[in-house]
Design a protein around this motif. Structure first.
Motif, short mmCIF file in Angstrom:
data_model
loop_
_atom_site.label_atom_id
_atom_site.label_comp_id
_atom_site.label_asym_id
_atom_site.label_seq_id
_atom_site.Cartn_x
_atom_site.Cartn_y
_atom_site.Cartn_z
N CYS A 96 -9.77 5.03 -12.43
CA CYS A 96 -8.38 4.87 -12.10
C CYS A 96 -7.52 5.07 -13.19
O CYS A 96 -8.05 4.91 -14.50
CB CYS A 96 -8.21 3.43 -11.75
SG CYS A 96 -6.70 2.95 -11.33
N TRP B 59 0.83 -1.14 0.00
CA TRP B 59 -0.01 0.03 0.08
C TRP B 59 0.90 1.20 -0.10
O TRP B 59 1.38 1.65 0.93
CB TRP B 59 -0.89 -0.10 1.14
CG TRP B 59 -1.88 1.29 1.21
CD1 TRP B 59 -2.32 1.93 0.00
CD2 TRP B 59 -3.04 1.32 2.37
NE1 TRP B 59 -3.40 2.66 0.61
CE2 TRP B 59 -3.75 2.49 2.02
CE3 TRP B 59 -3.17 0.66 3.63
CZ2 TRP B 59 -4.81 2.88 2.71
CZ3 TRP B 59 -4.11 1.32 4.33
CH2 TRP B 59 -4.99 2.40 4.00
N GLU C 101 -7.23 1.07 -6.14
CA GLU C 101 -5.96 1.91 -6.04
C GLU C 101 -6.75 3.45 -6.41
O GLU C 101 -6.12 4.18 -5.56
CB GLU C 101 -5.13 1.50 -7.08
CG GLU C 101 -3.93 2.36 -7.48
CD GLU C 101 -2.76 1.98 -8.22
OE1 GLU C 101 -2.33 0.80 -8.04
OE2 GLU C 101 -2.32 2.79 -9.20
N GLY D 163 0.73 3.15 -5.26
CA GLY D 163 -0.40 2.53 -5.89
C GLY D 163 -0.57 1.15 -5.02
O GLY D 163 0.05 1.45 -3.94
N VAL D 164 -1.24 0.63 -5.24
CA VAL D 164 -1.69 -0.67 -4.45
C VAL D 164 -1.25 -1.95 -5.50
O VAL D 164 -1.92 -2.15 -6.42
CB VAL D 164 -3.21 -0.62 -4.30
CG1 VAL D 164 -3.35 -2.13 -3.32
CG2 VAL D 164 -3.67 0.52 -3.38
N GLY E 232 -4.71 -4.47 -6.78
CA GLY E 232 -4.65 -2.76 -6.59
C GLY E 232 -5.68 -2.39 -7.45
O GLY E 232 -6.58 -1.62 -7.76
N HIS E 233 -5.90 -3.34 -8.74
CA HIS E 233 -6.75 -2.92 -9.90
C HIS E 233 -7.91 -4.01 -10.00
O HIS E 233 -8.92 -4.06 -10.92
CB HIS E 233 -6.14 -3.20 -11.12
CG HIS E 233 -4.97 -1.67 -11.22
ND1 HIS E 233 -5.01 -0.51 -11.35
CD2 HIS E 233 -3.61 -2.01 -10.85
CE1 HIS E 233 -4.25 0.21 -11.28
NE2 HIS E 233 -3.17 -0.67 -11.03
N GLY F 120 -4.89 4.62 -3.12
CA GLY F 120 -3.39 4.64 -3.71
C GLY F 120 -3.00 6.18 -2.91
O GLY F 120 -3.99 7.19 -2.97
#
Lengths: 316, 316
Positions: free
Chosen positions: B175, B138, B184, B141-142, B164-165, B188
């Motif tokens: 995003c 974290w 994210e 981004g994630v 993250g997506h 994010g």
């Protein structure tokens, strides 16, 4: 003698359907018996044993590599323990794999309907050429099974593949399970029918009504699909939205597992190709760019025999 | 001589950090060299080789089981091929594992930062006692990595773990990746800071402003966390919402994989315990009931050395 056969048991609420299956998925013999689900687990186990014996007379037991069972309820694996199957009376926790293994001296695997159907598609159906895919049962609810390296992935406690309860909207509809925005709460058969009934109030001229003879209780995705294919805009909207939401979930799973292929079975999967187009388009949008090559959304190929075939497939 | 050591290379945009690591995760020697990222791949590979040689002088090469590399960019596995790492000039596609394997006659594994950090936590950190867990970075981004049966799960093409997506709202924020509602896009670091700046317009008395000396460009999750811990209601709201959304995504992954444990690292993971409580609560809500026992959300234990340690861990 080489072991080229397996026994597949499809344990349903009313019927035990057992088949003797070869490595090509050919059904060599079938036995159908009443489940006796309204009695107790012993009665059900006796029926299963009887049906297995009925197909075993068609071969030498040495040619049989094992017994697979597709069972309702929660299955604990490894162990093949069946917990509280709905509609089976007096059934708490039964070590079904143990019971059958003791009786027949064979390897026994027990799994839930979704996982077994995933194995069936992997060994004999739409997933035959794909070592890794997500299988989805789209019916009353939305269930799933994960095929990883040509094997069913069950997870550490046998609970993997609960993809119907992935949330696609944290502010969304409340699902029966208590989670908000589960994809099942949008596209499961009952939810879909109810939302259609709701929307018909504003679209009384929809072709859906004609197809069910005006009886709202008869509304099922297959009629919505037929109305859509006959040009009904409401019906089309409803199913394209459902496909789009399913694609959101599928995209998330593809991102997680680096998979490309999804196979869809279950009652609702009979909807028209335009729904599959919507699922594919939405999946592509929800998958990271480097993973988009080769994204495939396939119809399951096996119908009512998927339970027997997949059960046998687990031990072939 | 038994092979009880490994070399871990943390390839960064400015520095190559290479360590000689033992099976307990003890760092026996370290080399730090400039990456020469502004030249070309050969220059970078030369620096990596040099740094490996610098730590190899501290041991007999026979005691070394292999070389692991944590690399930016897209990694294709199996193969250890590095594609277009950001900030590395003239770098298109380089078979990094091959190059190093030829040079040193050892097994070489290359993977991305998130996967390598996941391996580090699995071998030496918060995931040591958990054979199966989701690792989350974290930060800006994630990102994510999946540890399955004590091994990194890379997926068929090495792209697994892009959690993250995963979309948590199909109608949600757009995003950078082009998908709507990616977790994210909500949590994010940059998104979180921007949303905080936006909200501060309505809450000019927030303690966050004092902590950054009134400079909105300095707003980072760690300051938001400090403000929250000092009782600032806006700061608390922002981070609890972020934790809740993270939990929605984690719940979906737990449902898919039948996992119970998540380990969180990366810059933002330093936020206060109240955020972890929010993540845990939301994860529980988003996981199917039979999978709720044993749900754990853990802080990553390894900091700046995670890259070196995890890289070595891949070949230990």
């Amino acid at each position: 003698m080489t072991q080229q056969l397996a026994i597949g048991v499809d344990l349903g609420g009313t019927t035990v359907k057992t088949g003797l299956i070869d490595t090509d998925g050919k059904i060599l013999a079938v036995s159908k018996l009443p489940t006796r689900a309204d009695e107790n687990p012993n009665a059900v186990i006796e029926q299963i044993k009887k049906s297995i014996k009925e197909v075993l007379v068609y071969t030498d037991a040495k040619a049989v590599s094992g017994i697979g069972v597709a069972s309702p309820g929660l299955i604990q694996n490894p162990g093949g323990i069946v917990k509280s199957p709905p509609n089976m009376k007096n059934w708490d926790v039964v070590p079904l794999a143990d019971e059958l293994s003791k009786a027949f001296g064979m390897r026994v695997e027990v799994d839930n309907d979704a996982n077994v159907a995933a194995v069936a598609e992997s060994k004999f159906g739409a997933g035959k050429e794909h070592p890794n895919f997500l299988f989805i049962i789209w019916g009353t609810g939305v269930g799933g099974g994960i095929i990883m390296g040509n094997q069913i992935y069950r997870g550490p406690s046998g609970g993997a593949g609960e993809v119907g309860h992935i949330s696609v909207n944290y502010e969304g509809l409340m699902c029966n399970c208590g989670t908000r925005g589960c994809v099942e709460a949008y596209i499961g058969q009952k939810y879909l029918s109810n939302r259609t009934i709701e929307k018909l109030k504003s679209f009384p001229s929809s072709k859906i009504l004609g197809l069910v003879g005006g009886d709202l209780n008869k509304i099922e995705p297959i009629y919505i699909s037929k109305a859509a294919e006959a040009g009904d805009p409401l019906a089309k909207d409803i199913l394209i939205e459902a496909g789009t939401l399913l694609g959101v979930m599928i995209g998330g799973v593809m991102n997680t597992l680096d998979f490309r292929v999804t196979v869809i079975g279950g009652g609702v999967s009979a909807v028209g190709d335009f729904v599959y187009d919507a699922i594919r388009e939405s999946t592509m949008k929800n998958v990271q760019k480097p993973l988009r090559d080769g994204i495939k959304i396939l119809r399951a190929k096996l119908g009512n025999d998927a339970g027997m075939l997949g059960a046998a497939g687990m031990v072939l």
